[in-house]
Design a protein around this motif. Structure first.
Motif, short mmCIF file in Angstrom:
data_model
loop_
_atom_site.label_atom_id
_atom_site.label_comp_id
_atom_site.label_asym_id
_atom_site.label_seq_id
_atom_site.Cartn_x
_atom_site.Cartn_y
_atom_site.Cartn_z
N ALA A 17 -1.34 0.38 -2.95
CA ALA A 17 -1.33 1.69 -2.27
C ALA A 17 -2.77 2.20 -2.15
O ALA A 17 -3.61 1.88 -2.99
N PRO A 18 -3.05 3.01 -1.13
CA PRO A 18 -4.40 3.57 -1.03
C PRO A 18 -4.62 4.61 -2.13
O PRO A 18 -3.75 5.42 -2.39
N MET A 19 -5.78 4.56 -2.77
CA MET A 19 -6.12 5.58 -3.77
C MET A 19 -7.59 5.94 -3.62
O MET A 19 -8.48 5.10 -3.84
N ALA A 20 -7.82 7.20 -3.24
CA ALA A 20 -9.19 7.67 -3.03
C ALA A 20 -9.99 7.51 -4.32
O ALA A 20 -9.50 7.83 -5.40
N GLY A 21 -11.19 6.98 -4.20
CA GLY A 21 -12.06 6.81 -5.36
C GLY A 21 -11.76 5.54 -6.15
O GLY A 21 -12.47 5.22 -7.11
N GLU A 52 -9.11 3.52 1.34
CA GLU A 52 -8.91 4.90 0.87
C GLU A 52 -8.80 5.76 2.12
O GLU A 52 -9.17 5.33 3.22
N GLU A 53 -8.37 7.01 1.95
CA GLU A 53 -8.29 7.90 3.11
C GLU A 53 -9.70 8.18 3.63
O GLU A 53 -10.64 8.38 2.86
N ILE A 54 -9.86 8.12 4.94
CA ILE A 54 -11.17 8.35 5.57
C ILE A 54 -11.05 9.61 6.43
O ILE A 54 -10.20 9.65 7.33
N MET A 61 -6.43 0.64 7.71
CA MET A 61 -7.41 1.68 7.43
C MET A 61 -6.75 3.03 7.65
O MET A 61 -6.12 3.26 8.68
N GLN A 62 -6.92 3.89 6.64
CA GLN A 62 -6.18 5.15 6.66
C GLN A 62 -7.05 6.34 7.06
O GLN A 62 -8.13 6.54 6.53
N LEU A 63 -6.52 7.12 8.00
CA LEU A 63 -7.25 8.30 8.48
C LEU A 63 -6.58 9.58 8.01
O LEU A 63 -5.36 9.68 7.93
N ILE A 108 2.42 5.43 9.32
CA ILE A 108 2.16 6.72 8.66
C ILE A 108 2.60 6.62 7.20
O ILE A 108 3.45 5.80 6.85
N LYS A 109 2.01 7.47 6.36
CA LYS A 109 2.43 7.53 4.95
C LYS A 109 2.80 8.98 4.67
O LYS A 109 1.97 9.87 4.84
N ILE A 110 4.07 9.18 4.29
CA ILE A 110 4.58 10.54 4.13
C ILE A 110 5.08 10.79 2.70
O ILE A 110 5.20 9.86 1.90
N GLY A 131 8.55 1.52 0.39
CA GLY A 131 8.81 2.51 -0.66
C GLY A 131 7.63 2.58 -1.60
O GLY A 131 6.88 1.62 -1.76
N ASN A 132 7.47 3.73 -2.24
CA ASN A 132 6.33 3.91 -3.14
C ASN A 132 6.68 4.98 -4.17
O ASN A 132 7.29 5.98 -3.83
N GLY A 133 6.26 4.72 -5.40
CA GLY A 133 6.42 5.75 -6.42
C GLY A 133 6.90 5.23 -7.75
O GLY A 133 8.02 4.73 -7.86
N ASP A 134 6.01 5.27 -8.76
CA ASP A 134 6.34 4.96 -10.15
C ASP A 134 6.66 3.49 -10.43
O ASP A 134 7.26 3.19 -11.45
N VAL A 135 6.29 2.60 -9.53
CA VAL A 135 6.55 1.17 -9.78
C VAL A 135 5.37 0.60 -10.58
O VAL A 135 4.21 0.80 -10.21
N ILE A 166 2.27 -0.22 -4.60
CA ILE A 166 2.03 0.18 -5.99
C ILE A 166 0.65 0.83 -6.08
O ILE A 166 -0.33 0.24 -5.63
N GLY A 167 0.60 2.02 -6.63
CA GLY A 167 -0.68 2.73 -6.78
C GLY A 167 -1.14 2.70 -8.22
O GLY A 167 -1.78 1.74 -8.67
N ARG A 168 -0.76 3.75 -8.98
CA ARG A 168 -1.26 3.86 -10.36
C ARG A 168 -0.86 2.68 -11.21
O ARG A 168 -1.59 2.31 -12.14
N GLY A 169 0.26 2.06 -10.89
CA GLY A 169 0.72 0.90 -11.66
C GLY A 169 -0.18 -0.32 -11.48
O GLY A 169 -0.02 -1.32 -12.18
C1 LIG Z 1 -6.31 8.76 -7.65
C2 LIG Z 1 -5.35 8.71 -6.51
C3 LIG Z 1 -5.84 8.73 -5.22
C4 LIG Z 1 -4.95 8.67 -4.13
N1 LIG Z 1 -5.47 8.62 -2.86
C5 LIG Z 1 -4.62 8.43 -1.81
C6 LIG Z 1 -5.13 8.22 -0.49
O1 LIG Z 1 -6.35 8.17 -0.26
N2 LIG Z 1 -4.23 8.06 0.52
C7 LIG Z 1 -2.87 8.10 0.30
O2 LIG Z 1 -2.10 7.95 1.25
N3 LIG Z 1 -2.37 8.26 -0.93
C8 LIG Z 1 -3.21 8.42 -1.98
N4 LIG Z 1 -2.70 8.52 -3.24
C9 LIG Z 1 -1.23 8.41 -3.44
C10 LIG Z 1 -0.83 6.96 -3.73
O3 LIG Z 1 -1.08 6.11 -2.63
C11 LIG Z 1 0.66 6.86 -4.09
O4 LIG Z 1 1.41 7.37 -3.01
C12 LIG Z 1 1.00 7.66 -5.34
O5 LIG Z 1 0.07 7.42 -6.38
C13 LIG Z 1 2.42 7.33 -5.86
O6 LIG Z 1 2.52 5.94 -6.09
P1 LIG Z 1 2.40 5.31 -7.58
O7 LIG Z 1 3.46 5.97 -8.43
O8 LIG Z 1 2.61 3.85 -7.38
O9 LIG Z 1 1.03 5.65 -8.07
C14 LIG Z 1 -3.55 8.61 -4.34
C15 LIG Z 1 -3.07 8.60 -5.66
C16 LIG Z 1 -3.94 8.64 -6.73
C17 LIG Z 1 -3.38 8.58 -8.12
#
Ligand SMILES: Cc1cc2nc3c(=O)[nH]c(=O)nc-3n(C[C@H](O)[C@H](O)[C@H](O)COP(=O)(O)O)c2cc1C
Length: 317
Positions: free
Chosen positions: A15-19, A40-42, A69-71, A138-140, A199-203, A223-226
């Motif tokens: 999953a995209p994660m800024a920073g 990351e989001e741009i 690439m995410q805007l 899109i990501k909602i 799907g996304n969230g807590d995986v 998967i983001g934080r995971g």
């Molecule tokens: C530090 C951080 C930065 C994030 N940056 C973005 C982002 O740039 N674009 C985006 O669509 N979602 C962003 N998210 C949300 C994640 O993509 C994801 O939807 C969210 O963390 C839930 O998924 P997870 O439970 O797998 O972490 C960010 C989440 C975190 C924790």
């Protein structure tokens, strides 16, 4: 899974994660198994103005393809201009951030604020679709708040505007990251549209991702934080290996990640912070995790020192 004309080999992806999800982390995740990776989001305005920050975030390595690439933005003209810049540079997918819950973003009408005004957002997507040559996604979120759970409505609107795929993080904007992500909303969206839903969230593991796919019918999982401190989460075989094999694989992935940071970012503040931050994630689960993190952050002034310190604790673990 297929997004537009693009065939994606593996259904579980980063999953995209800024920073966090810069080129080095994206590539190590890709090498572990995330077939599609996302920037990351741009900020669209920053990109069309060529600010240093946007340029840095928009930089990617040729081996990262396919890359989404995410805007981030809320003005159709600016988003179209930014999309054309990214397309020209080789983006394989353009993703629009409609989920960011941060007040500084939503106050200016961007991120999850786009879910509040569906007709206005439809016009933005229509303008993007007209000039976007690559798949548009899109990501909602589930909605703005519990009184406005409109993921299904937004998804149907997006499908009718020609969007190729949708990622759903089912928490609302007001929930930020609190509570457990209600997977049922992913299922509701899957049942309401004919385009692929991610799907996304807590995986936190590959097997949980498969469980999300089974329970919701989504065709892929982000998967983001995971994935923080465990990019091997994208490897479908990892969970089936014995402890020694897993440790060997983890060790190689961590070393590769550090090598990628060195390759992409010259020694300096940014690079050192990347090394420290990710080594601190990798330390999770070690017996002396606190001492390892404290030493890395308080006593290491270079990437080499941080890496040697980590290795010391890793070998002792
Ligand atoms: C530090 C951080 C930065 C994030 N940056 C973005 C982002 O740039 N674009 C985006 O669509 N979602 C962003 N998210 C949300 C994640 O993509 C994801 O939807 C969210 O963390 C839930 O998924 P997870 O439970 O797998 O972490 C960010 C989440 C975190 C924790």
């Amino acid at each position: 899974m297929r997004i537009g004309n693009l065939e994606i080999d593996s259904p579980v992806r980063l999953a995209p994660m800024a920073g966090v999800t810069n080129a080095s982390f994206r590539l190590v995740s890709k090498e572990c198994g995330s077939a599609l990776i996302t920037s990351e989001e741009i900020d669209a305005t920053g990109l069309v103005r060529h600010t240093d920050r946007s340029e840095q975030i928009a930089t990617f390595h040729p081996t990262e393809r396919p890359l989404a690439m995410q805007l981030l933005g809320n003005d159709a003209e600016t988003l179209v201009e930014a999309m054309e810049v990214l397309q020209e540079r080789g983006a394989d997918i353009i993703d629009i951030n409609m989920g960011c819950p941060m007040p500084k973003i939503t106050r200016s009408g961007k991120g999850s604020a786009l879910m509040r005004d569906v007709p206005a957002t439809a016009l933005i997507l229509r303008a993007l679709r007209r000039s976007c040559q690559v798949p548009l996604t899109i990501k909602i979120r589930g909605g703005w708040d519990m009184q406005h759970l409109n993921a299904v409505e937004v998804a149907q609107m997006a499908e009718s505007e020609g969007v190729d795929a949708i990622t759903v993080h089912p928490r609302t904007r007001s929930q930020r990251f609190a509570g457990r992500a209600p997977w049922q909303i992913i299922r509701d969206v899957v049942e309401a549209v004919n385009i692929p839903v991610t799907g996304n969230g807590d995986v936190t593991s590959y097997s949980e991702a498969l469980q999300m796919m089974a329970e919701t019918g989504c065709s892929s999982v982000m998967i983001g934080r995971g994935a923080l401190g465990q990019p091997w989460v994208f490897n479908p075989d990892f969970e089936g290996w014995n402890v020694e094999r897993q440790r060997e694989y983890r060790e190689r992935a961590i070393a590769r990640h550090m090598e990628l940071i060195r390759t992409f970012y010259p020694e300096g503040r940014y690079s050192l912070l990347q090394v420290k931050r990710h080594l601190s994630y990798y330390a999770r689960g070690m017996r002396s995790v606190r001492e390892c993190r404290r030493t890395i952050f308080a006593e290491c002034d270079t990437r080499d020192e941080a890496w040697t310190t980590f290795r010391h604790f890793w070998d002792a673990a």
